[in-house]
Design a protein around this motif. Structure first.
Motif, short mmCIF file in Angstrom:
data_model
loop_
_atom_site.label_atom_id
_atom_site.label_comp_id
_atom_site.label_asym_id
_atom_site.label_seq_id
_atom_site.Cartn_x
_atom_site.Cartn_y
_atom_site.Cartn_z
N ALA A 192 4.88 -11.63 0.31
CA ALA A 192 5.99 -12.08 -0.53
C ALA A 192 6.76 -13.20 0.16
O ALA A 192 7.08 -13.10 1.34
CB ALA A 192 6.92 -10.89 -0.79
N HIS A 193 7.00 -14.26 -0.57
CA HIS A 193 7.68 -15.42 0.03
C HIS A 193 8.25 -16.31 -1.06
O HIS A 193 7.90 -16.17 -2.24
CB HIS A 193 6.68 -16.24 0.87
CG HIS A 193 5.62 -16.90 0.01
ND1 HIS A 193 4.55 -16.20 -0.51
CD2 HIS A 193 5.50 -18.16 -0.44
CE1 HIS A 193 3.80 -17.02 -1.23
NE2 HIS A 193 4.36 -18.22 -1.22
N THR A 194 9.10 -17.22 -0.65
CA THR A 194 9.46 -18.33 -1.52
C THR A 194 8.84 -19.56 -0.88
O THR A 194 8.59 -19.57 0.33
CB THR A 194 11.00 -18.48 -1.60
OG1 THR A 194 11.51 -18.50 -0.27
CG2 THR A 194 11.64 -17.35 -2.39
N ASP A 195 8.57 -20.60 -1.67
CA ASP A 195 7.99 -21.80 -1.07
C ASP A 195 9.09 -22.61 -0.38
O ASP A 195 10.26 -22.48 -0.72
CB ASP A 195 7.27 -22.62 -2.14
CG ASP A 195 5.97 -21.93 -2.59
OD1 ASP A 195 5.59 -20.92 -1.97
OD2 ASP A 195 5.36 -22.40 -3.56
N TYR A 196 8.67 -23.43 0.58
CA TYR A 196 9.67 -24.07 1.44
C TYR A 196 10.19 -25.40 0.89
O TYR A 196 11.27 -25.82 1.23
CB TYR A 196 9.06 -24.37 2.82
CG TYR A 196 8.26 -23.25 3.45
CD1 TYR A 196 8.50 -21.92 3.11
CD2 TYR A 196 7.29 -23.52 4.40
CE1 TYR A 196 7.78 -20.90 3.71
CE2 TYR A 196 6.57 -22.51 5.00
CZ TYR A 196 6.81 -21.20 4.64
OH TYR A 196 6.09 -20.20 5.23
N THR A 258 10.73 -15.48 -5.56
CA THR A 258 9.79 -14.81 -4.64
C THR A 258 8.48 -14.50 -5.37
O THR A 258 8.49 -14.04 -6.52
CB THR A 258 10.43 -13.50 -4.12
OG1 THR A 258 11.65 -13.84 -3.49
CG2 THR A 258 9.52 -12.80 -3.13
N HIS A 259 7.37 -14.73 -4.70
CA HIS A 259 6.06 -14.43 -5.28
C HIS A 259 5.09 -14.00 -4.17
O HIS A 259 5.38 -14.14 -2.99
CB HIS A 259 5.53 -15.64 -6.07
CG HIS A 259 5.50 -16.92 -5.28
ND1 HIS A 259 6.63 -17.68 -5.02
CD2 HIS A 259 4.47 -17.58 -4.68
CE1 HIS A 259 6.30 -18.75 -4.31
NE2 HIS A 259 5.00 -18.70 -4.09
N ARG A 260 3.95 -13.47 -4.59
CA ARG A 260 2.95 -13.01 -3.63
C ARG A 260 1.58 -12.98 -4.31
O ARG A 260 1.49 -13.08 -5.54
CB ARG A 260 3.31 -11.60 -3.13
CG ARG A 260 3.16 -10.54 -4.20
CD ARG A 260 3.48 -9.14 -3.69
NE ARG A 260 3.13 -8.14 -4.70
CZ ARG A 260 3.34 -6.84 -4.55
NH1 ARG A 260 3.90 -6.38 -3.46
NH2 ARG A 260 2.98 -5.99 -5.50
FE FE2 Z 1 3.85 -19.77 -2.64
#
Ligand code: FE2
Ligand code: AKG
Length: 349
Positions: A192-196, A258-260
């Protein structure tokens, strides 16, 4: 079945008034942070060629050759299975994927080692990079129009090649097939993350779902490759998402969601009625992303937009840098902080 994410589909067909497209795009970016773009947005051939090169790269390059092109602190090169951890706080093991990052090209030439297997296609990759970037620049311009930024090219102009080098990265992703229990236990294809960056363009293949977004009610919703009404388009719509930098730059008005990419469970039978098309697909999965960043020296100062200013006042966060610390970062400083957190081993050296 988990309910699919509700993500607006925006038609980029020529002839539609620019202001109308810009308004739809901003509404989607403010509410969801994810947007599908269809019709005339891009040369379909370029996407096909990109997948062809990516598959050739991952299926024919031996590990020694990949290692010769290993990722460096400039974020260019190959990163192997489990060497990136997008969600270091939660993950027990690194992402079950490998990826190859291309930084910006100069005069059609990569500024990094390129694997022998695709060396003859360097010029083609550079051309694909430019085509994808042109779409991102158009999107950023429309976001400027929709947010009534003055001038409207405030975001887009900082993404033009001629305005300085940037951290913009074309990434080929390969998620190997998951077969054994060892591979599925505690595993995630992309944590799980957000893009930078500012915006990300994501390209996927029909039948290879797996991406999920975190909904406001904290559940994971699958993001279909071909959402309803686009099933018979010649190619899937481009999925666009807002990254942290653009969220930060607009004082949180545009959402970085947030996505994964989950490891599929179940039998992967796409025909079963409770499975989205391609959801649960256990075979090798390929996707391609263009992570866009403004020129590295760009200071992420308050955006000259009354729409953004008013939204900040309403939310009680008038300070436009978003950190609460009042320090204006440059695009390069912002990217460096995020890379350090996800490439644990690279930064141990
Ligand atoms: Fe991403
Ligand atoms: O492969 C995908 O569908 C998404 C990958 C992703 O979110 C990323 O690399 O940032």
């Amino acid at each position: 079945m988990a309910k699919s994410a509700e993500i607006p589909i925006i038609d980029f067909a020529s002839g539609r008034p620019e202001k109308e497209i810009a308004k739809e795009l901003c509404e989607a970016a403010i509410t969801y942070g994810f947007i599908y773009i269809r019709s005339g947005a891009l040369d379909v051939g370029a996407v096909d060629r990109a997948f062809d090169i990516s598959k050739h790269l991952f299926s024919t390059t031996d590990v020694e050759e990949k290692k010769r092109c290993s990722i460096q602190k400039n974020n260019r090169g190959w990163t192997g299975i489990r060497s990136e951890t997008l969600d270091p706080k939660t993950q027990k093991a690194g992402d079950f994927k490998e990826a190859f990052n291309f930084g910006e090209f100069v005069d059609g030439k990569a500024q990094q080692p390129v694997p022998n297997s695709i060396a003859d296609r360097e010029g083609e990759i550079s051309d694909i990079f430019d085509k994808f970037r042109a779409l991102a620049v158009r999107i950023l311009y429309l976001l400027g129009v929709g947010l009534e930024v003055n001038p409207p090219d405030f975001f887009s102009s900082t993404h033009l090649k001629e305005n300085g080098s940037s951290g913009t990265t074309l990434r080929f992703l390969h998620y190997p097939s998951v077969d054994s229990a060892e591979e599925t236990t505690d595993a995630i294809r992309a944590g799980a993350h957000t893009d930078y960056g500012s915006v990300t363009l994501l390209f996927r293949l029909k039948g290879q779902a797996g991406l999920q977004i975190l909904t406001p009610s904290s559940t994971w919703a699958p993001v279909p490759v071909c959402p309803p009404t686009t099933e018979s388009d010649p190619s899937p719509p481009v999925l666009v998402n807002i990254g942290d930098m653009l969220s930060y730059w607009t004082n949180g008005l545009l959402k970085s969601t947030t996505h994964r990419v989950a490891v599929p469970t179940g039998d992967g039978d796409a025909a079963a009625s409770d499975v989205l098309e391609g959801e649960g697909f256990k075979g090798g999965r390929y996707s391609i992303a263009l992570f866009c960043h403004p020129a590295g020296k760009t200071r992420l100062e308050p955006v000259p937009s009354e729409v953004v200013q008013r939204a900040g006042e309403k939310a009680g966060t008038v300070e436009a840098t978003g950190t609460g610390e009042g320090k204006v970062l440059t695009a390069d400083e912002h990217l460096a902080t995020r890379l350090k957190a996800s490439y644990i081993d690279l930064y141990k050296k």
